[in-house]
Design a protein around this motif. Structure first.
Motif, mmCIF file in Angstrom:
data_model
loop_
_atom_site.group_PDB
_atom_site.id
_atom_site.type_symbol
_atom_site.label_atom_id
_atom_site.label_comp_id
_atom_site.label_asym_id
_atom_site.label_seq_id
_atom_site.Cartn_x
_atom_site.Cartn_y
_atom_site.Cartn_z
ATOM 1 N N GLY A 52 28.574 36.706 38.993
ATOM 2 C CA GLY A 52 28.297 35.949 37.790
ATOM 3 C C GLY A 52 29.476 35.746 36.860
ATOM 4 N N HIS A 53 30.697 36.064 37.297
ATOM 5 C CA HIS A 53 31.854 35.858 36.430
ATOM 6 C C HIS A 53 32.618 34.600 36.812
ATOM 7 N N GLY A 54 31.993 33.742 37.595
ATOM 8 C CA GLY A 54 32.654 32.520 38.016
ATOM 9 C C GLY A 54 32.744 31.484 36.914
ATOM 10 N N LYS A 55 31.893 31.547 35.910
ATOM 11 C CA LYS A 55 31.847 30.550 34.852
ATOM 12 C C LYS A 55 32.514 31.055 33.572
ATOM 13 N N VAL A 56 33.615 31.761 33.705
ATOM 14 C CA VAL A 56 34.329 32.301 32.552
ATOM 15 C C VAL A 56 35.336 31.258 32.068
ATOM 16 N N ASP A 57 35.486 31.149 30.769
ATOM 17 C CA ASP A 57 36.468 30.241 30.177
ATOM 18 C C ASP A 57 37.854 30.603 30.727
ATOM 19 N N PRO A 58 38.557 29.648 31.343
ATOM 20 C CA PRO A 58 39.870 29.943 31.945
ATOM 21 C C PRO A 58 40.896 30.510 30.956
ATOM 22 N N SER A 59 40.737 30.228 29.661
ATOM 23 C CA SER A 59 41.695 30.755 28.681
ATOM 24 C C SER A 59 41.547 32.267 28.490
ATOM 25 N N LEU A 60 40.426 32.846 28.972
ATOM 26 C CA LEU A 60 40.211 34.292 28.866
ATOM 27 C C LEU A 60 40.638 35.032 30.136
ATOM 28 N N LYS A 61 41.014 34.279 31.155
ATOM 29 C CA LYS A 61 41.268 34.840 32.479
ATOM 30 C C LYS A 61 42.759 34.798 32.805
ATOM 31 N N VAL A 62 43.263 35.855 33.443
ATOM 32 C CA VAL A 62 44.648 35.848 33.919
ATOM 33 C C VAL A 62 44.682 36.156 35.412
ATOM 34 N N TRP A 63 45.691 35.611 36.068
ATOM 35 C CA TRP A 63 45.913 35.846 37.492
ATOM 36 C C TRP A 63 46.964 36.942 37.620
ATOM 37 N N VAL A 64 46.749 37.829 38.573
ATOM 38 C CA VAL A 64 47.707 38.912 38.822
ATOM 39 C C VAL A 64 48.139 38.825 40.280
ATOM 40 N N GLY A 65 49.439 38.833 40.507
ATOM 41 C CA GLY A 65 49.970 38.741 41.867
ATOM 42 C C GLY A 65 50.907 39.885 42.187
ATOM 43 N N ASN A 66 51.210 40.027 43.481
ATOM 44 C CA ASN A 66 52.107 41.053 43.998
ATOM 45 C C ASN A 66 51.579 42.469 43.739
ATOM 46 N N ILE A 67 50.245 42.604 43.810
ATOM 47 C CA ILE A 67 49.620 43.922 43.617
ATOM 48 C C ILE A 67 49.868 44.745 44.880
ATOM 49 N N PRO A 68 50.379 45.969 44.737
ATOM 50 C CA PRO A 68 50.651 46.792 45.917
ATOM 51 C C PRO A 68 49.379 47.094 46.727
ATOM 52 N N THR A 69 49.542 47.231 48.030
ATOM 53 C CA THR A 69 48.431 47.580 48.910
ATOM 54 C C THR A 69 47.846 48.925 48.474
ATOM 55 N N GLY A 70 46.533 49.010 48.459
ATOM 56 C CA GLY A 70 45.867 50.259 48.103
ATOM 57 C C GLY A 70 45.495 50.375 46.635
ATOM 58 N N VAL A 71 45.939 49.414 45.803
ATOM 59 C CA VAL A 71 45.573 49.448 44.386
ATOM 60 C C VAL A 71 44.187 48.834 44.240
ATOM 61 N N ASP A 72 43.251 49.621 43.709
ATOM 62 C CA ASP A 72 41.890 49.129 43.522
ATOM 63 C C ASP A 72 41.718 48.554 42.114
ATOM 64 N N TRP A 73 40.539 48.024 41.844
ATOM 65 C CA TRP A 73 40.289 47.378 40.547
ATOM 66 C C TRP A 73 40.380 48.362 39.393
ATOM 67 N N LYS A 74 40.037 49.629 39.637
ATOM 68 C CA LYS A 74 40.055 50.644 38.576
ATOM 69 C C LYS A 74 41.494 50.910 38.115
ATOM 70 N N THR A 75 42.406 51.034 39.073
ATOM 71 C CA THR A 75 43.828 51.237 38.751
ATOM 72 C C THR A 75 44.381 50.019 38.017
ATOM 73 N N LEU A 76 44.011 48.836 38.511
ATOM 74 C CA LEU A 76 44.455 47.593 37.873
ATOM 75 C C LEU A 76 43.898 47.488 36.452
ATOM 76 N N GLU A 77 42.641 47.884 36.274
ATOM 77 C CA GLU A 77 42.012 47.846 34.951
ATOM 78 C C GLU A 77 42.757 48.728 33.956
ATOM 79 N N THR A 78 43.083 49.941 34.370
ATOM 80 C CA THR A 78 43.816 50.868 33.505
ATOM 81 C C THR A 78 45.150 50.263 33.068
ATOM 82 N N HIS A 79 45.843 49.655 34.008
ATOM 83 C CA HIS A 79 47.140 49.028 33.712
ATOM 84 C C HIS A 79 46.971 47.829 32.780
ATOM 85 N N MET A 80 45.983 46.996 33.042
ATOM 86 C CA MET A 80 45.787 45.753 32.279
ATOM 87 C C MET A 80 45.221 46.021 30.881
#
Length: 140
Positions: A52-80
């Motif tokens: 259900g997060h497909g209809k989010v305003d694009p101005s609130l969303k960021v793209w993240v690239g070059n994430i190391p293998t093995g990094v899960d969403w929880k680790t990414l969340e802490t960093h972000m």
């Protein structure tokens, strides 16, 4: 017997008899959905947990690239979360592995994340953080 009206419930289900009092005269009433539905019909109005997060305003969303293998969403969340409180974080798997999406509460937090976290490091690897742009579907 309630006043001049009397209610006659003709159901073999005891719960239905006890609950039909609020349904209006003549039985089940209008617009009341029976709780006895097959499993495949339950909650048919939503997409389910984790969706259900497909209809989010694009101005609130960021793209993240070059994430190391093995990094899960929880680790990414802490960093972000350094740039502001995240509402939703996803680290893509399969075809999109190494990329992710993060949604913030405000456009200012999303802009701050791009400025502050682009080039920052997770597990010793620099990540890219950029504004979210929807990819156009290619004609087949």
């Amino acid at each position: 017997h309630l006043g001049s009206r009397s209610f006659v419930i003709s159901s073999s289900i005891p719960e239905a008899r006890s609950m039909a009092w609020f349904a209006g005269k003549g039985g089940w009433g209008k617009g009341w959905n029976s709780p006895w539905q097959p499993m495949w019909q339950k909650n048919s109005w939503g997409k389910g947990k984790g969706r259900g997060h497909g209809k989010v305003d694009p101005s609130l969303k960021v793209w993240v690239g070059n994430i190391p293998t093995g990094v899960d969403w929880k680790t990414l969340e802490t960093h972000m979360n350094q740039a502001g409180k995240t509402k939703w974080v996803e680290s893509f798997k399969g075809k999109g592995e190494g990329t992710g999406a993060v949604v913030y509460s405000t456009a200012e937090e999303a802009t701050a994340a791009v400025t502050m976290l682009n080039g920052s490091q997770i597990n010793g690897q620099s990540i890219q953080v950029d504004v979210w742009t929807k990819e156009e579907k290619k004609a087949a």
